[in-house]
Write a protein that holds these residues in place. Sequence first.
Motif, PDB file in Angstrom:
ATOM      1  N   ASP A 239       0.814  -1.208   0.000  1.00  0.00           N
ATOM      2  CA  ASP A 239       0.000   0.000   0.000  1.00  0.00           C
ATOM      3  C   ASP A 239       0.853   1.265   0.000  1.00  0.00           C
ATOM      4  OD1 ASP A 239       0.862  -0.789   2.557  1.00  0.00           O
ATOM      5  OD2 ASP A 239      -0.548   0.607   3.478  1.00  0.00           O
ATOM      6  N   LEU A 240       2.146   1.145   0.247  1.00  0.00           N
ATOM      7  CA  LEU A 240       3.041   2.302   0.245  1.00  0.00           C
ATOM      8  C   LEU A 240       3.709   2.532  -1.107  1.00  0.00           C
ATOM      9  CD1 LEU A 240       4.912   2.115   3.669  1.00  0.00           C
ATOM     10  CD2 LEU A 240       3.341   3.866   2.908  1.00  0.00           C
ATOM     11  N   THR A 241       3.381   1.716  -2.097  1.00  0.00           N
ATOM     12  CA  THR A 241       4.054   1.832  -3.392  1.00  0.00           C
ATOM     13  C   THR A 241       3.893   3.220  -3.985  1.00  0.00           C
ATOM     14  OG1 THR A 241       3.654  -0.524  -3.797  1.00  0.00           O
ATOM     15  CG2 THR A 241       4.241   0.838  -5.682  1.00  0.00           C
ATOM     16  N   ALA A 242       2.681   3.735  -3.959  1.00  0.00           N
ATOM     17  CA  ALA A 242       2.442   5.060  -4.536  1.00  0.00           C
ATOM     18  C   ALA A 242       3.248   6.128  -3.816  1.00  0.00           C
ATOM     19  CB  ALA A 242       0.951   5.386  -4.476  1.00  0.00           C
ATOM     20  N   SER A 243       3.425   5.999  -2.507  1.00  0.00           N
ATOM     21  CA  SER A 243       4.210   6.977  -1.751  1.00  0.00           C
ATOM     22  C   SER A 243       5.681   6.911  -2.142  1.00  0.00           C
ATOM     23  CB  SER A 243       4.058   6.728  -0.254  1.00  0.00           C
ATOM     24  OG  SER A 243       2.716   6.882   0.148  1.00  0.00           O
ATOM     25  N   PHE A 244       6.228   5.718  -2.256  1.00  0.00           N
ATOM     26  CA  PHE A 244       7.626   5.597  -2.659  1.00  0.00           C
ATOM     27  C   PHE A 244       7.838   6.133  -4.078  1.00  0.00           C
ATOM     28  CE2 PHE A 244       7.664   2.023   0.543  1.00  0.00           C
ATOM     29  CZ  PHE A 244       8.524   2.660   1.413  1.00  0.00           C
ATOM     30  N   VAL A 245       6.905   5.850  -4.960  1.00  0.00           N
ATOM     31  CA  VAL A 245       7.022   6.363  -6.331  1.00  0.00           C
ATOM     32  C   VAL A 245       6.993   7.881  -6.340  1.00  0.00           C
ATOM     33  CG1 VAL A 245       5.806   6.507  -8.537  1.00  0.00           C
ATOM     34  CG2 VAL A 245       6.119   4.288  -7.436  1.00  0.00           C
ATOM     35  N   ALA A 246       6.096   8.463  -5.544  1.00  0.00           N
ATOM     36  CA  ALA A 246       6.003   9.918  -5.508  1.00  0.00           C
ATOM     37  C   ALA A 246       7.274  10.543  -4.941  1.00  0.00           C
ATOM     38  CB  ALA A 246       4.791  10.338  -4.677  1.00  0.00           C
ATOM     39  N   ILE A 247       7.848   9.921  -3.922  1.00  0.00           N
ATOM     40  CA  ILE A 247       9.108  10.434  -3.365  1.00  0.00           C
ATOM     41  C   ILE A 247      10.210  10.373  -4.419  1.00  0.00           C
ATOM     42  CG2 ILE A 247      10.888  10.026  -1.628  1.00  0.00           C
ATOM     43  CD1 ILE A 247       8.701   8.987   0.220  1.00  0.00           C
ATOM     44  N   LEU A 248      10.299   9.243  -5.135  1.00  0.00           N
ATOM     45  CA  LEU A 248      11.328   9.110  -6.159  1.00  0.00           C
ATOM     46  C   LEU A 248      11.143  10.142  -7.268  1.00  0.00           C
ATOM     47  CD1 LEU A 248      13.766   7.608  -7.226  1.00  0.00           C
ATOM     48  CD2 LEU A 248      12.237   5.923  -8.258  1.00  0.00           C
ATOM     49  N   LYS A 249       9.910  10.440  -7.614  1.00  0.00           N
ATOM     50  CA  LYS A 249       9.669  11.464  -8.632  1.00  0.00           C
ATOM     51  C   LYS A 249      10.227  12.809  -8.193  1.00  0.00           C
ATOM     52  CE  LYS A 249       5.505   9.630 -10.889  1.00  0.00           C
ATOM     53  NZ  LYS A 249       4.044   9.836 -11.120  1.00  0.00           N
ATOM     54  N   GLN A 250      10.007  13.162  -6.938  1.00  0.00           N
ATOM     55  CA  GLN A 250      10.518  14.442  -6.444  1.00  0.00           C
ATOM     56  C   GLN A 250      12.035  14.460  -6.400  1.00  0.00           C
ATOM     57  OE1 GLN A 250       8.420  16.080  -2.979  1.00  0.00           O
ATOM     58  NE2 GLN A 250       7.066  14.323  -3.104  1.00  0.00           N
ATOM     59  N   VAL A 251      12.620  13.330  -5.993  1.00  0.00           N
ATOM     60  CA  VAL A 251      14.077  13.279  -5.926  1.00  0.00           C
ATOM     61  C   VAL A 251      14.678  13.396  -7.316  1.00  0.00           C
ATOM     62  CG1 VAL A 251      16.027  11.818  -5.303  1.00  0.00           C
ATOM     63  CG2 VAL A 251      14.056  11.918  -3.801  1.00  0.00           C
TER      64      VAL A 251
END
Length: 1134
Positions: A239-251
């Motif tokens: 369920d945290l996949t979308a959060s990790f993807v969003a963090i990686l996008k910002q980085v």
Amino acid sequence: MSDVVEKTLTALPSLLSLDTQPGSARLSSNSKLGNLIRGITELTSKHEEEKLIQRELSSIKEQVSSPNTNMRQMKELMVRTIYCEMLGYEASFSYIHAIKLAQQGNVMEKRVGYLAVSLFLNESHELLLLLVNTVLKDLQSTNLIEVCMALTVVSQMFPKDMIPAILPLVEEKLNHPKEIIRRKAVLALYKFYLIAPNQVQHIHNKFRKALCDKDPGVMSASLHIYLQLIQENPEGYKDLTASFVAILKQVVAGKLPMDFNYHSVPSPWVQMQLLRILSLLGKNDQSTSEIMYEVLDESLRRAEMNHNITYAILYECVKCIYTIHPTSDLLEKAAKCIGNFVLSRKINLKYLGLKALTYVVQQDPKLALQHQMTIIECLDHPDFIIKRETLELLFRITNAQNVTVIVEKMLEFLRISKDDYTTIDLVGKVAELAEKYAPDNEWFIETMNTVFSIGGDMMQPDIPNGFLKLLSEGFDNVEDDRKLRLFAVNSYVSLLQVESSKLPQRFLHVICWVLGEYSHLREDLDPAVVLKLLAKLLDMKSSSSETKSWALMAMTKLCLGGAASSAAREACEACSSSLDTILRQRAHELQYLSQNSELQARVLPRSDRLEPVEVDSSLSFLDGFVSEALAAGAAPYKPPHQRQEELSRSKALSLEPYGLSLPISMSSCSITDRQSPTLLSMSSGLSGDSTDVSHKGGSTTLKLDGVKRVWGKEGYLAQKELVEEPAQVEVPSPLRSPSQQGDGDGSQTPTLTPTPESEQEKQHLASSLFVGLSSQSSVCLMGKSESTPQRFRRKAKGSGTSSTSTEQPLASPSIAVDTLLCNNLLDSNITSELVVSSSEQTSQLSERPTKADGACDTEVELTGSDVMGSVPAVSRDDCVAAADSAPREDPNKPEDSCLASHLPAELSGFSHSEIIPVCTDRSLDLSACHVQKEDSLVLAVFVTNSSDCAIQQIQVRVESEELEVSCLCASSVEEVTAHSVAVCQYSLTVRRPAVNFELAGSVSYQLPVGTPQSVQFSYKLPLTSFIRPLTVTTEEYGSMWLAFSHDTKQNLTLISDDQEPLAATLNALKKKLQVQVVEVIGMEGIVACRLLQDQPCLMHCRVHAGMLAVWLRSPVPDLPDCLLYHCQRALEEH
């Protein structure tokens, strides 16, 4: 390590500077440390250095013991001691003074004291206990520097038993206003999780807050914890996949502060951590992988700088792309990256390319064909590491057609290798390939002889053990067994006649055993000849005592009654007076058995095929004796690991209270060290989690001993779904070609102009190495099925039909993804990017409630419907009951309610889990559920024919390492008409407990036109599916408690409802886990349950300090730990 030493030495002058001006970093000319360093550099020999250091240590010892030494002088003395210890000279006298300096000094002196302690002591050092109170005090200090120093020491070297004392204080620091404190607190909790995972199970939600912290440093620190958690249980954090993807996008977009950039690359280490996390989450999960495709493409596109750090990011991107559910566009770009790496002239990049190619060749073996000439050139590369990695790549692509060439290359490398690690690793690989793909007996024996000769005594013991087991168990063909053993005998007789003194000891062990067992197969070989050869081993000075024992045992087998040769008699005389007791025993056995043929025939029967021996590993024949001994007051048996744990805990300070106040009625009873909780009021700290002190007034004490074990397994290694090779379409490369790459640091491979003859040799070698790859759909790896049968196939335990496997991508069920995204993550201006904006992705995700504090809820209830990727097919008897349904206009798979109607009548009256899809292909859909009967658990597999034609010869195979799977009927379905359903039933029994169980299966079938087809599936179900209530009385409970030896203890969260907390908590456990509440007395309760079939587990609960102290006991190893995990989850999810 050199970097650490260099930084420490650079910081020493500033710590010792006598100049009071801030920022002064120059070493004073009259500094004693400076004089010591200058004196050492002027020395000309090691002996002079030792004399100087000993004088210096004697002077330091005298000064630190003086009462006139103040803290400032103690600081300088401690730094000089650090320097001496770093040179390798022991200064144990200063350890206690380093602790005192950390306790009593000001901030600068504390800093040196903590530094000295961290360098001098390890986690198990007994003096470290004296630092606990200092750490507790500094954690509560208002001085930020003191708090930082305490957290640094805690995250580096804090004793495991002391974690409960400081865990609440470290948790509080997660909410500290200063980001450096929060970051260090996260790292401390990460250390706690590594050494004692059960101690931090209750604070997983706080890890979510750290991930959503507004400071990027705190967020990046939390990634270490999440990487570890996801490696152990990826399903729980999807369920945290979308959060990790969003963090990686910002980085990747460079929205983090510039302080996190390295050579203009935005937060490269954060990117690599996130890519590793995403690869674990997306493995064998299509819906989760689709969320990642965009950000992975962006990461590949942006990593274009010609710098080592971008190459590292590209390598992690490639691994992630080949790990998750594949997409052709990303696969082609990743293959282009690998090609640029492999073709690079820089050695470092070439190694990185080989490393990536070794990883991805498991999914795409044809990729190796594109670079076969480069791989051939790497076999002759002057760099040792390049050669070793090339051989690793060849090992991954080995099959029955190229095994001889690859093994020959490995053995050539072993003959010139001087590295012990490489030798141990490669001999294991060669032995594995030889057993799996040997073309004939002669090649197999000669190859194994070379392995034993080169590997020597360094190789792992399981290699010769496995070889001997293979010879003794035999294969499916009796004649092949005889030929293999006869060739081994001939080979070993020749070796002993020529060069027995040059053979390694383990090889001699193998030779002795084979000649003792099978030399009689050679009819023209006189036993006296073999006895003389074995007797020569006894006379060799290089033979170890163990080798001589093997030789004597072989001679015992060869000496028939009354026909002992002179060599055997001389061996008995020589070894009967040996100082080695084992040799004397073997010599007496040889002497006695050689004179008694009848006894020898019974003790050492001669047979070409060993019959399996049934061993009662539980020693059940001793149950009566054990019961009588326990009733007489004997202490229960404790396994070795439990005794070792208790021994280590007895040497350290324990925070677990064990003083008990007994009821008045029991005050006169004698209490053993293991008592029934029904008779006692226990104040249990349970694994050290409680800081309660002992109750007063009780004159009798009870020692609460327990075993702390890490629950569960790491998960399963599912076989990656194979993907057809993408079409060759030109796509812009995320990396510049090798010709465009600038000259960077790192050595380059010299370019040589090959001659036509050498080119022909390379082409011939390539055709031998890469044969079979272009025609096969999957590379022949260890454990993977292949079209070519294994040469040495051990005797099968069951029969099954083989068919050509045509694997199709499996449709994974949608995973519930938490769309809550942290309002304060990284930057308040960019939080909106954390939300998955794509409507296509949003349609595939099920939304969950959002917490008000912005914390991401990672807890997902594990049910029987949790399904993971495919695993290799296995053989098992089939159990299929066909149930035809009327043809439907919609060819799609039926709904759950429709499939439930196909359950057999004997199962329809019982509760069952949700019927979920586990696999699908063009003609067939698979769904599954488990039915909970009172005395068993039944797995039902629904095979739905979704095509318009009949499917024939359907066979379903199911197997598990932890479960015993048995069919409920013995027939298979010959034919399933269009849009019909076949139901397969399997009874499941637990072999050994685990938190979750993984079932691997395959379905093979035949279409009217075409080759046989096969699909693979897996099904996961929790331990709670096998738990049933156990009805016992309080007296029975007490007697059972005394008899059980496997236990675990932990503090759990109490449920605060309208009713009494203990009753509410026990009711929740009863509802979630199907346990039986035996009795509740005041603030204590006892609970009983059983694991199918009839394996009991008892639980004692007590309310203490706002927590539920739980103690579980069972006769089954690992069952208390696994059940404790589900108790934690049940209470957290309530």
